[in-house]
Design an enzyme around this catalytic site. Structure first.
Site, PDB file in Angstrom:
ATOM      1  N   GLU A  26       0.817  -1.211   0.000  1.00 17.49           N
ATOM      2  CA  GLU A  26       0.000   0.000   0.000  1.00 17.49           C
ATOM      3  C   GLU A  26       0.853   1.263   0.000  1.00 17.49           C
ATOM      4  OE1 GLU A  26      -3.779  -0.452   2.499  1.00 17.49           O
ATOM      5  OE2 GLU A  26      -2.438  -1.927   3.401  1.00 17.49           O
ATOM      6  N   SER A 157      -6.326  -2.811   1.927  1.00 16.05           N
ATOM      7  CA  SER A 157      -6.756  -2.282   0.637  1.00 16.05           C
ATOM      8  C   SER A 157      -7.286  -3.345  -0.313  1.00 16.05           C
ATOM      9  CB  SER A 157      -5.616  -1.499  -0.045  1.00 16.05           C
ATOM     10  OG  SER A 157      -5.406  -0.280   0.608  1.00 16.05           O
ATOM     11  N   TYR A 229      -9.826   2.923  -5.108  1.00 20.92           N
ATOM     12  CA  TYR A 229      -8.859   3.953  -5.480  1.00 20.92           C
ATOM     13  C   TYR A 229      -8.987   4.462  -6.914  1.00 20.92           C
ATOM     14  CZ  TYR A 229      -6.852   2.433  -1.089  1.00 20.92           C
ATOM     15  OH  TYR A 229      -6.685   2.118   0.242  1.00 20.92           O
ATOM     16  N   ARG A 268     -11.183   2.933  11.741  1.00 19.82           N
ATOM     17  CA  ARG A 268     -12.344   2.898  10.860  1.00 19.82           C
ATOM     18  C   ARG A 268     -12.839   1.459  10.826  1.00 19.82           C
ATOM     19  NH1 ARG A 268     -10.579   3.050   5.782  1.00 19.82           N
ATOM     20  NH2 ARG A 268     -11.497   0.998   5.449  1.00 19.82           N
ATOM     21  N   ASP A 270     -15.243  -1.435   9.380  1.00 16.76           N
ATOM     22  CA  ASP A 270     -15.996  -1.817   8.193  1.00 16.76           C
ATOM     23  C   ASP A 270     -17.058  -2.849   8.535  1.00 16.76           C
ATOM     24  OD1 ASP A 270     -14.286  -0.152   6.823  1.00 16.76           O
ATOM     25  OD2 ASP A 270     -13.023  -1.777   6.060  1.00 16.76           O
ATOM     26  N   GLU A 282     -13.869  -5.861   9.635  1.00 18.93           N
ATOM     27  CA  GLU A 282     -12.506  -5.627  10.109  1.00 18.93           C
ATOM     28  C   GLU A 282     -12.373  -4.210  10.640  1.00 18.93           C
ATOM     29  OE1 GLU A 282      -9.642  -4.649   6.604  1.00 18.93           O
ATOM     30  OE2 GLU A 282     -10.933  -6.268   5.900  1.00 18.93           O
ATOM     31  N   ASN A 284      -9.706  -0.932  10.584  1.00 17.64           N
ATOM     32  CA  ASN A 284      -8.537  -0.285  10.003  1.00 17.64           C
ATOM     33  C   ASN A 284      -7.996   0.707  11.029  1.00 17.64           C
ATOM     34  OD1 ASN A 284      -6.889   1.611   8.532  1.00 17.64           O
ATOM     35  ND2 ASN A 284      -7.862   0.941   6.642  1.00 17.64           N
ATOM     36  N   GLY A 288      -6.983   5.797   5.551  1.00 15.23           N
ATOM     37  CA  GLY A 288      -6.373   6.631   4.523  1.00 15.23           C
ATOM     38  C   GLY A 288      -6.775   8.087   4.643  1.00 15.23           C
TER      39      GLY A 288
END
Length: 319
Positions: A26, A157, A229, A268, A270, A282, A284, A288
């Site tokens: 990443e 990612s 992305y 964050r 999910d 999961e 994070n 980002g």
């Protein structure tokens, strides 16, 4: 909620290393996050903030740089798994976000699921295997129902991930996933609504709060690297089109997951909502901060612009 950046902040004269780049898959995304964060820090008046590319020479740069703080925008291996956090603690440099333990837990999808399950949170049925050419694949998935999501256990990612409908597709997907991690999570695929919730800490008020919920509607089969992305590949619904009752439940679950994994500063979480039931996928620990990233959009939706989000996260280093 609005956050204006007023109150206790990191000293404007402090020397700050914006850690980005690194050695994970990443790297490119991290470089974009770091560039944006540095620009925000400059606008905020932190004239001694600098980019530090966290390659193998990072320890030399950190020691010689005389940094007091590190703003961590690394993603993936070495930056989000507890490695850089441990190095920073050894060097005595205060850093943003989650610590060694929580970073290590959340980078490992199997470990995260175990902690979340113990905390009473909903998770999708899965098994974790260690890839080996002699593995009895049919025996490994006998308790699961196809289709399945194949996920490297310690990757981000959506790199190395695949959706498979049968054993033959699974065999091919395992070969792809094992390039990222020998430990692979096999999770039942549910056709639901993909959402994510930011969790932030305001140390000035000693409070933890959830951001508005962001819903993804992708042009791909699932929220993969391309969808994440590539501009135009995902429609973002903010706030998510959920009932008030479900919205409240999911935000509470996000904070509970953050606390269960002993996260700090920022995360964050999910989710997948299936049949009106939210499942945690999961966590994070270093979301980002690019132009297309979720957390800045979620923060903006609650009155926190990009620069004040950066200030909020930077202040977590004061803990």
């Amino acid at each position: 909620m609005e956050y204006t950046g007023e109150g206790l902040n990191v000293n404007k004269d402090a020397k700050i290393a914006v850690l980005c780049g690194g050695m994970s898959n990443e790297r490119d995304v991290s470089l974009r996050s770091g560039k944006n964060v540095l620009a925000a820090l400059k606008r905020l008046g932190y004239k001694n903030a600098e980019i530090v590319d966290a390659t193998k020479d990072a320890v030399i740069s950190l020691v010689n740089g005389g940094y007091e703080y590190a703003y961590n925008t690394l993603h993936g291996k070495y930056g989000e798994d507890g490695c850089i956090q441990g190095l920073l603690e050894i060097l005595g440099i205060k850093y943003t976000g989650c610590d060694v333990k929580s970073s290590a837990i959340c980078m490992d999808k199997e470990m995260t699921k175990n902690v979340l399950k113990a905390a009473g949170l909903n998770i999708i049925k899965s098994v974790c295997i260690k890839y080996d050419e002699n593995l009895d694949i049919e025996a490994a998935v006998k308790e699961l129902t196809f289709p399945l999501m194949v996920k490297p256990s310690a990757e981000g990612s959506s790199i190395g991930m695949s959706k498979v409908d049968n054993i033959e597709e699974l065999k091919d997907a395992l070969k792809v996933a094992q390039k990222s991690d020998k430990k692979i999570l096999l999770e039942e695929y549910l056709q639901g609504t993909s959402i994510t919730v930011g969790v932030l800490e305001n140390i000035q008020k000693n409070e933890i709060f959830a951001t508005p919920i962001l819903e993804f509607r992708t042009k791909t089969l699932w929220y993969d690297y391309e969808a994440k992305y590539t501009e135009g590949m995902t429609e973002f619904i903010l706030p998510a089109e959920l009932s008030d009752v479900l919205t409240k439940e999911i935000k509470e679950m996000a904070i509970k997951a953050h606390k269960a994994c002993d996260c700090s500063g920022v995360s964050r979480v999910d989710f997948l909502v299936y049949n009106n039931i939210p499942y945690v996928l999961e966590i994070n620990t270093n979301p980002g901060m690019t132009d297309l990233s979720d957390l800045p959009a979620q923060a903006k939706a609650m009155g926190i612009d990009y620069d004040n989000l950066v200030q909020l996260v930077l202040n977590t280093a004061l803990k």
